[in-house]
Each structure stands twice: as C-alpha cells, then as structure tokens.
Design a protein around this motif. Structure first.
Motif, short mmCIF file in Angstrom:
data_model
loop_
_atom_site.label_atom_id
_atom_site.label_comp_id
_atom_site.label_asym_id
_atom_site.label_seq_id
_atom_site.Cartn_x
_atom_site.Cartn_y
_atom_site.Cartn_z
N LYS A 560 28.53 78.65 6.32
CA LYS A 560 29.64 77.94 6.96
C LYS A 560 30.07 76.82 6.04
O LYS A 560 29.63 75.69 6.17
CB LYS A 560 29.20 77.41 8.33
N ARG A 561 30.90 77.13 5.05
CA ARG A 561 31.33 76.11 4.10
C ARG A 561 32.84 75.92 4.13
O ARG A 561 33.35 74.90 3.71
CB ARG A 561 30.90 76.49 2.68
N HIS A 562 33.57 76.93 4.61
CA HIS A 562 35.02 76.79 4.64
C HIS A 562 35.47 75.92 5.80
O HIS A 562 34.79 75.82 6.81
CB HIS A 562 35.67 78.17 4.76
N GLU A 563 36.64 75.33 5.62
CA GLU A 563 37.18 74.49 6.69
C GLU A 563 38.33 75.17 7.40
O GLU A 563 39.08 74.54 8.14
CB GLU A 563 37.60 73.13 6.12
N GLY A 564 38.49 76.44 7.16
CA GLY A 564 39.52 77.19 7.87
C GLY A 564 39.05 78.62 8.03
O GLY A 564 37.99 79.01 7.53
N SER A 565 39.84 79.41 8.72
CA SER A 565 39.55 80.82 8.92
C SER A 565 39.25 81.48 7.57
O SER A 565 39.93 81.24 6.58
CB SER A 565 40.78 81.47 9.55
N VAL A 566 38.17 82.30 7.51
CA VAL A 566 37.85 83.00 6.26
C VAL A 566 38.56 84.36 6.30
O VAL A 566 38.24 85.21 7.12
CB VAL A 566 36.32 83.15 6.10
N ASN A 567 39.57 84.53 5.43
CA ASN A 567 40.46 85.68 5.52
C ASN A 567 39.97 86.90 4.77
O ASN A 567 40.23 88.02 5.15
CB ASN A 567 41.84 85.32 4.97
N THR A 568 39.28 86.66 3.65
CA THR A 568 38.96 87.80 2.79
C THR A 568 37.63 87.58 2.09
O THR A 568 37.24 86.46 1.79
CB THR A 568 40.11 88.02 1.77
#
Ligand SMILES: [Zn+2]
Ligand SMILES: [Zn+2]
Ligand SMILES: [Zn+2]
Ligand SMILES: [Zn+2]
Ligand SMILES: [Zn+2]
Length: 588
Positions: A560-568
């Motif tokens: 869990k490192r992204h700050e938004g939806s992970v798209n790809t």
C-alpha cells in the motif's frame, strides 16, 4: 486550704520599695517544703487573726470546744491549758473555725514572684510581679503568673531558671546554645553568636536531610520487621509460582521439540512436492515458450538488499527463453523506487526488453530504461491527442490506443512513431463482438497463447474466442459477479477482477467457479500472474496491491504505497511495476 507559712512579714502599702538586684528565685522543688514559700501581707492583719500561743497569723485555726478560744491546730497540741483562761485543752474536742479561715483567705498578699530576699527577709521587688492577690487565690494566680521563672531550654541543670523577660537576654549569652542541625546529629554547643557562625561555615550537617530521630528507632524497627515478614511470605508464594511455571515450561519445551520435528518433516514433504511441481511446470513452459524466444528478461533477485534504483543488477541475455520465477516463500516485495513524470493519471504500462513504457491521461508515452531508472524518463513520445487507455508491446513495436480513436505503433529501437494503424482493424474486432450478441461493455481481455484463445470479460459473462483467424466464439463462463474489469489466465485458472465483487477464480477446463479472493474494497483494476502461474498480483481502486499464492489460495502480501487507485500492473522479471491515479509509477 493549707497554711504552709510559719514566718511572714507585713509590708504596708506606703512603705518604700525595697530595691534588690537579686534575680535568683526559689525553685519549684523547694515549694514542697512549705517553710520556703514566703508570705508577705499587704496590710497589718487584725489582732483577732493572730494565735495567742504563737503570736502569728492563724495556721489551720481550730476552736477548743471546752473554752471557746481559737488556736493554730499545731499550737493546740503544744499546750495543755488555754493561755487565756487556763482551762484544760482537750485535743479530742477541736473544731475548725470556719469564720477565721474565711477571714484569712480574704487577706491581700504579695505574689511570691514579686518578692526579693535579703538575708532570709522577703520584700517586694519592683521588677517582679506587682499584683496583690487574696490569700485564698494564691495558688491559682502563681500557677499562671507571667513572672514565674522558666528553666533555660538549653541546659536546665547548669543555667537554672529565668523570668520570661530575662530569658531572651540569657539565651543571647547562654553557653549551651545548640547548633540548628542538632536534630540531624550535630553536637556543637556554644553561645548564640558562635552557633550562628558555625551553622553558616563549618557545620558538617548543613546539607543533610533530617534523619530519623533516635526516638523513632524502635517504632521503625517494628514496622520494618512487619514489612520483612510480609515480603518473606510473598517471596514464598512467588517461589511456588516460579516452580509451577518452570514445570510448565519444561512441558512446553517438550511439546515444542515435538512440533519442530513435525514441522521439519512437513517442510521436507513440501520441498519434495514443490520439486515435482516445478519439474512438471518447466516441462509445460518449455513447450509453450518455443514460439516466443526472448520475450522476457532474466533478472537477479535483490529484494532484501537493494533499496535504490542504481543498485539494481540486470542480467539480460536477449535471446534466452522466458524463465519461470524461482521465488521461494516466504518472500517479500518492497517498494524500491517511484517514477515521476506524468502530469495526470497513469492508465497503462508495457515492457519490452529493458524498456518500460507508461502512458495515461496526459496522452504522453514515456519510455524508461530499467537499467538507468535513476536518470529518469529517457524519451517522451508525443502523438496522441487524448487519453491513452492501453498499450501492448510486441517484438520491436509498441502499440498504443486512446480516446482520440487512433491506435499508434512505435518503433522501440529508434523510439519514433512507426505508423498509424488503420482504425478499421479495431473495428473488425468490434464487428465480431456484435455478432456474438454482446450488449455490455467489454472492459477486460486476456490471451491464452497455449490454447490460441482470447478471453473477454463483460457483464456477468466471460467469452472465449478463437484467435487462429476466425474469432469464433468457443465458449462462455457465465457468472453472477457483475462487470469484469480485469482478467488473468494461468494453465489452471481464469481469474476475473470485478467491479465490486472481489476476485473470482474459475477452472480453465471445467469453467466452474472455484473460489473468491476477498481483500480488496472496490473495483479490481488489474490482474497479472507470475510466469509460473504460482502467484497472482491484483490492484484496486482501494490504492492497494495484493499478492496471492495460487497454490495455497491465500493472500501473502499487501503493498500500500500509492495514494490513488492503482490502475495497472506489470511484472518484469523480479520487478513489479504499478501505475496509479496519483500520477506515479512505483517499482517493487
Ligand atoms: Zn499558733
Ligand atoms: Zn480559752
Ligand atoms: Zn504574680
Ligand atoms: Zn542557658
Ligand atoms: Zn552544627
């Protein structure tokens, strides 16, 4: 009322005051002996109050019943006959003369602390108590008289008594003034001035806390003995408990040893099985990969030691066949870097040899070199006028498709636009879909090269198409999990990521639903599997990437490192690359 005095002196009010400097006064102990308490009357008493035997003021006056005359009680016993009328004095017939007693008690006298003595004679002292008191109230007054002498508090034996007014003067010169720290143990004694000097300079007890006084020792000792007893009892209880626990520990150790040996046996079995599985898988992969040599790079795994992009080591023989990952559980993916450059949402990723391509809502295709990631984007390909939704790399060509209704092909060697693919090519596929009677958006597609099949995910269905040229519908997986947003295929499973119903696993042969993976909240944007098909990677709008073991059917890691939806998501050798709504690409 006792009449203690047998000697008294009368001093009239008008008589001149006797001046005396003698300050030493009789002591309390001398009062026991009545003769020493001086009695000095203020006025000459009436002759009727004097005894005819001793010629003095009556002391304990009694009436001889026979003749009616009054004598002191002692005098009555001294005489045999009354000196006034000569009658026989019968001591068995004496009665207290209460009238005379009352008259004597009303006489005014000087306070004994207002007298001074010269050669056994007592006279009023102008520096002493000046009160005239009635004889009957003498003891009451003298007990509270402010002129009563006080013992020197420093040394009563050596200094003696002082009037209150004189005590302060004495204390200034008293040789026995103790040090202010005497309670702590200082034994220094001197005049007040010397003591002050001592306290300010040489006293060794100045800084000490007040210690326990000697009086408290027995009390303290008793308390300590009680505490000691309580503590001993507690120690006894604790010893018992420790013995119990030690017994328990031995048991547990035995059990642990048993468990450890069981575990070792299990591990041995697991390794044996894993070896067998890998042999089987390698056989299958080698058959499949003969058609596409060099489609993937082999990388050495440096997860635990590498923390920066520059530390990555790449071995990339371009012609080697795809190599199945050799990750042994437990292993861990760690975020080792973030690629920043896109100004908007990252929608798609593709890899070709050491190159990573990314694109998204900004319409730009950015190319990164995996060997020199720290240097940033090596080339930005411009051409699309709107959002780029998808891209795929094949051979040296990168195909990109976007909202501007164009599919563009790029040369990966020269990094230039190769051609504009005719839009009608895409339309042929649309045409096929129409034939199949689809009424919903197709949001996910996946190729199964081994079986020449294309899987397309739609609402409540996954359609299977022949890719050998005709694009005929070869099968269908019907389900009730809603819209399929992502698809992945292994030799065993078809895995679908849904809009809001988690990840669903279907058997590739029987097309039956076998399992659900719970964990993500919301739409599953992307699904990929490792080359061996042992591991599944999923990404979601919940900002998380989840790694699953398809052998154990269990989640094994959550990134869990992204700050938004992970798209790809894309897997390149041992590297997992993710693109997100937060405009960033992360490498783990
Ligand atoms: Zn008498
Ligand atoms: Zn008489
Ligand atoms: Zn007095
Ligand atoms: Zn003294
Ligand atoms: Zn001292």
């Amino acid at each position: 009322m006792a009449f203690l005095s047998e000697t008294y002196k009368v001093i009239s009010n008008g008589s001149p005051a006797v001046k005396s400097q003698i300050q030493r006064l009789p002591r309390d102990s001398e009062k026991e002996d009545g003769h020493s308490v001086p009695l000095v009357l203020v006025e000459e008493p009436s002759p009727h109050l004097k005894c005819t035997v001793c010629k003095r003021l009556y002391n304990d006056p009694v009436i001889s019943v026979k003749c009616g005359h009054t004598f002191c009680r002692k005098c009555a016993f001294k005489v045999t006959h009354c000196p006034i009328d000569g009658q026989l004095c019968d001591t068995s017939q004496l009665v207290v003369n209460r009238i005379v007693v009352g008259q004597i008690e009303d006489l005014l006298i000087h306070c004994q602390y207002g007298l001074t003595e010269t050669d056994g004679d007592h006279s009023p002292d102008p520096s002493g108590c000046q009160e005239h008191i009635v004889f009957g109230k003498r003891e009451e007054h003298e007990a509270n008289c402010v002129f009563a002498p006080i013992l020197c508090p420093n040394n009563s034996g050596r200094c003696g008594r002082f009037r209150k007014s004189e005590l302060d003067r004495h204390l200034e010169v008293c040789q026995f003034t103790p040090c202010g720290h005497s309670e702590k143990g200082c034994e220094f004694v001197s005049t007040a001035e010397e003591v002050r000097k001592h306290e300010d300079t040489t006293c060794g007890y100045r800084g000490l806390q007040k210690s326990v006084s000697f009086k408290d020792f027995s009390q303290q000792n008793r308390i300590l003995e009680e505490n000691n007893k309580e503590l001993r009892e507690e120690v006894g209880l604790l010893t018992q408990r420790v013995e119990l626990l030690e017994g328990g520990r031995e048991n547990m150790q035995k059990q642990l040893t048993a468990c450890t040996s069981s575990l070792l046996a299990l591990q041995q079995k697991y390794e044996n099985i894993q070896g067998l599985v890998e042999q089987l898988l390698n056989g299958g992969r080698n058959r499949r990969s003969t058609g596409s040599p060099g489609s993937s790079q082999e990388m050495t795994r440096l997860r635990s030691t590498s923390s920066s992009n520059t530390a990555m080591v790449l071995r990339s023989p371009p012609t080697s066949p795809s190599k199945v990952e050799d990750w042994q559980m437990p292993f861990q993916f760690k975020c080792i870097g973030t690629l920043r450059g896109h100004k908007d949402i990252v929608w798609c990723l593709a890899t070709q040899r050491q190159k990573l391509c990314s694109s998204g809502a900004d319409g730009l295709v950015k190319v990164w070199d995996m060997e020199t990631l720290s240097k940033g984007c090596i080339k930005t390909l411009e051409g699309h006028s709107k959002v780029v939704h998808t891209m795929v790399a094949s051979g040296d060509i990168l195909y990109t498709g976007g909202s501007d209704m164009s599919i563009r092909a790029w040369n990966m060697e020269t990094l230039t636009q190769h051609a504009n693919v005719e839009v009608w090519e895409a339309k042929t596929l649309t045409h096929k879909h129409t034939i199949s009677g689809l009424h919903h958006w197709v949001r996910a597609m996946c190729l199964n090269k081994a079986k020449d099949r294309l899987y397309s995910g739609s609402h409540n269905t996954i359609d299977i198409w022949d890719t050998t040229g005709t694009f005929d519908l070869k099968g269908k997986i019907d389900h009730t999990f809603g819209s399929v947003y992502s698809l992945a295929i292994t030799h065993q499973y078809v895995i679908a990521g849904t809009y809001n119903q988690n990840i669903q696993v279907f058997d590739v042969e029987t097309k039956q639903h076998t399992r659900s993976f719970q964990g993500h909240i919301g739409t599953i944007n992307s699904l990929i599997t490792s080359l061996s098909g042992r591991f599944l990677f999923s990404s979601s709008i919940d900002k998380a990437i989840q790694i699953w073991s398809l052998e154990l059917m269990l989640p094994i890691q959550n990134l869990k490192r992204h700050e938004g939806s992970v798209n790809t998501l894309i897997l390149l050798g041992d590297y997992l690359i993710s693109g997100s709504e937060d405009h960033e690409i992360k490498i783990a």
